[in-house]
Write an enzyme that holds these catalytic residues in place. Structure first.
Site, PDB file in Angstrom:
ATOM      1  CG  ASN A 107      -1.710  -1.158   1.480  1.00  0.00           C
ATOM      2  OD1 ASN A 107      -1.179  -2.191   1.863  1.00  0.00           O
ATOM      3  ND2 ASN A 107      -2.995  -1.065   1.204  1.00  0.00           N
ATOM      4  CD  GLN A 173       3.415   3.294   7.671  1.00  0.00           C
ATOM      5  OE1 GLN A 173       2.257   3.594   7.934  1.00  0.00           O
ATOM      6  NE2 GLN A 173       3.963   2.191   8.112  1.00  0.00           N
ATOM      7  CG  ASP A 205      -1.134  -4.266   5.611  1.00  0.00           C
ATOM      8  OD1 ASP A 205      -1.684  -4.720   6.626  1.00  0.00           O
ATOM      9  OD2 ASP A 205      -0.727  -3.089   5.518  1.00  0.00           O
ATOM     10  CG  LEU A 210      -2.883  -2.905  -3.004  1.00  0.00           C
ATOM     11  CD1 LEU A 210      -1.661  -2.200  -2.449  1.00  0.00           C
ATOM     12  CD2 LEU A 210      -2.704  -4.410  -2.932  1.00  0.00           C
ATOM     13  CD  GLU A 247      -5.528  -5.894   7.637  1.00  0.00           C
ATOM     14  OE1 GLU A 247      -5.573  -5.653   8.850  1.00  0.00           O
ATOM     15  OE2 GLU A 247      -4.687  -5.372   6.871  1.00  0.00           O
TER      16      GLU A 247
END
Length: 545
Positions: A107, A173, A205, A210, A247
């Site tokens: 991501n 991030q 994740d 994403l 997830e």
């Protein structure tokens, strides 16, 4: 059940065990777990019956988000070992018949990643379009901020190039721009690299984030399901048995699209059942099985070659975001009565044994439920011995303490003081450890081993179609999965249920004892002790197990 089919679709009835190399075992005496230490404890997982290890991120990182802020997707963090150590870990796991999957965290990257350093160097840089930039911050949806105690916006000003960059998680991030074909190609290369080193798949994740529309001009953003279908096809070309564990914390109706639009499923292979997990805790708080029973009745069947993943706890906060405000407060009152036990106003940062006050009856019943639920069970390291948390550690890190192998000051994790402190008191290594439970037939570890064995001997639990039965007592969850019937009593009282099974001349053979229960006129009367469980197989009297 054809064994050839079950081996090809190995994830359908796998025993998945999530561990963090950093907190599992220290092999070089620096207080930090590493691959060399983990290798020495693979036999523990083999003894339990684990068939698949899920590795949390082990890549080079500044470690501001427990390894999820990555600076190199093609290497191992030096604190944890080398690529050579990783390969040796894979070899030893394979020798034990254990597959390995790893977190796929694409991501975002760390803001220290060379790609982002190049991207922020100039608006004309090579990697500029690998991230998401805007002259003005787009309107924020407060609900979209994943960590509301740390961030108040999804956009961060970059003074060097005088634009904002998008970050779904922490500001350090920055999100990757997966609409860029070059980024998609790089993600495929990352998968291909680690598959060549032996990985059997990836845990993806934060799947819904994403590929998402961020900017107003994103009207032409490629279909996210096309992206996941391409990834799955790429993996199938490299290894037809590889899988993606997603997830996807969404309502069932929205989640189903991520399995894919074919009868067999062509996108995410397995999805975590977040709805069922949250309803389970509501059932535990109320001592009433109906919330969980309702979720199981609502849960759609996945495509034929796909699967649900069941879990009691994971490495994040125990999120309760899909419960109503009133329901969430019920669970908080029961299991996180103090403010310090909660996080983000939506979750709990405790492990199950402490939430249940150490009541072994309830703890064992819940783990029995984990293996009895239709799907694939996923264990978080330490659950097999009933580890607790350390609330002195901030945030979600409270449940990510070092594994407790033996009694003593460092719990067998390291020869020196662990970098992450262990719990103390009733949940410290002097009270709870692998060595103390390994030879005790009455220990939680032994119980988990029995559950794993029975789950593997009951392929219907993973492969069959199930029905939630009405036994006449709201405290008991009764599930029939073809020839297997499981009962779980959520209440602190004895319960008696009457099961309509539409069988003649058969018995219910107890899979954990020598008992049998007769089925008369298609009905069986069964008693379940308080906070207890029973597993049965519908059998002919002469051949009952």
């Amino acid at each position: 059940m054809r064994l050839t089919q079950t081996s090809e679709l190995w994830w359908k009835n796998a025993i998945v065990y999530c561990l963090d190399i950093e907190t599992f075992a220290d092999g070089n005496g620096d207080g930090i777990g590493d691959f060399r230490g983990a290798i020495q404890h693979l036999d523990h997982l083999d003894r339990i019956g684990v068939t698949c290890i899920w590795l949390m991120p082990f890549f080079p990182t500044p470690d501001r988000d427990d390894g999820y802020d990555i600076v190199d997707f093609y290497s191992v963090d030096p604190r944890l070992g080398t690529l050579g150590d990783f390969v040796e870990f894979m070899r030893v796991a394979r020798d034990r018949g254990i597959r390995v999957i790893a977190d796929l965290v694409v991501n975002h990257t760390s803001d220290q990643h060379p790609w982002f350093q190049d991207a922020r160097s100039s608006r004309d840089s090579k990697h500029r379009d690998w991230y998401i930039w805007s002259d003005e911050p787009e309107p924020d949806d407060p609900k979209g901020v994943v960590f509301p105690d740390q961030e108040d916006s999804l956009w961060q000003w970059d003074a060097q190039t005088e634009q904002y960059y998008f970050h779904r998680f922490y500001k350090f991030q920055p999100d990757l721009n997966t609409s860029n074909p070059e980024v998609r190609d790089e993600i495929a290369r990352i998968l291909g690299f680690w598959m060549e080193l032996g990985l059997s798949g990836f845990r993806v994740d934060a799947v819904p984030f994403l590929v998402e529309r961020v900017l107003e001009q994103d009207d032409a953003l490629p279909d996210p399901h096309e992206f996941f279908a391409d990834l799955r096809a790429f993996m199938n070309r490299r290894d037809g048995t590889a899988m993606l564990l997603g997830e996807v914390n969404l309502p069932y109706k929205d989640l189903m699209a991520y399995f894919g639009d074919t009868p067999l499923g062509n996108e995410i292979t397995m999805c975590f059942d977040f709805i069922g997990m949250q309803r389970m805790y509501l059932s535990l708080a109320r001592e009433d099985a109906r919330p969980l029973a309702e979720a199981l009745r609502e849960r759609p069947a996945p495509p034929k070659d796909s699967q649900w993943a069941s879990f009691v706890r994971n490495h994040d906060e125990l999120t309760l975001d899909k419960l109503t405000d009133a329901e969430r407060e019920e669970v908080f009152a029961a299991f996180a009565p103090e403010e310090d036990m909660r996080i983000y106003d939506r979750g709990i940062r405790r492990r199950l044994p402490t939430m249940l006050g150490g009541d072994q009856r309830r703890i064992r019943m819940v783990y029995s439920l984990l293996f009895a639920l239709p799907g694939t069970p996923v264990l978080f390291y330490g659950e097999e011995i009933g580890m607790g948390e350390n609330l002195a550690i901030e945030g979600r890190q409270s449940v990510r303490t070092p594994m407790q192998w033996t009694s003593g000051r460092h719990g067998g994790f390291s020869t020196v003081e662990p970098a992450i402190p262990m719990p103390g008191g009733d949940y410290g290594p002097d009270e709870i450890s692998v060595s103390a439970q390994r030879r005790d037939p009455e220990s939680l570890l032994s119980w988990i081993g029995r559950l794993v064995e029975q789950y593997r001997e009951s392929p219907e639990l993973a492969w069959g179609s199930y029905e939630v039965l009405d036994g006449g007592d709201d405290a008991v969850l009764a599930i029939r999965n073809e020839g297997v019937v499981t009962l779980h009593n959520f209440a602190g009282r004895v319960a008696k249920v009457t099961l309509g099974l539409d069988e003649q001349g058969k018995v219910l053979a107890d899979l954990f004892s020598e008992d049998t229960v007769e089925i008369q006129d298609g009905r069986a009367l069964v008693e379940v002790e308080e906070y207890s469980c029973r597993w049965f197989r519908i059998s002919d009297p002469a051949t009952a197990p």
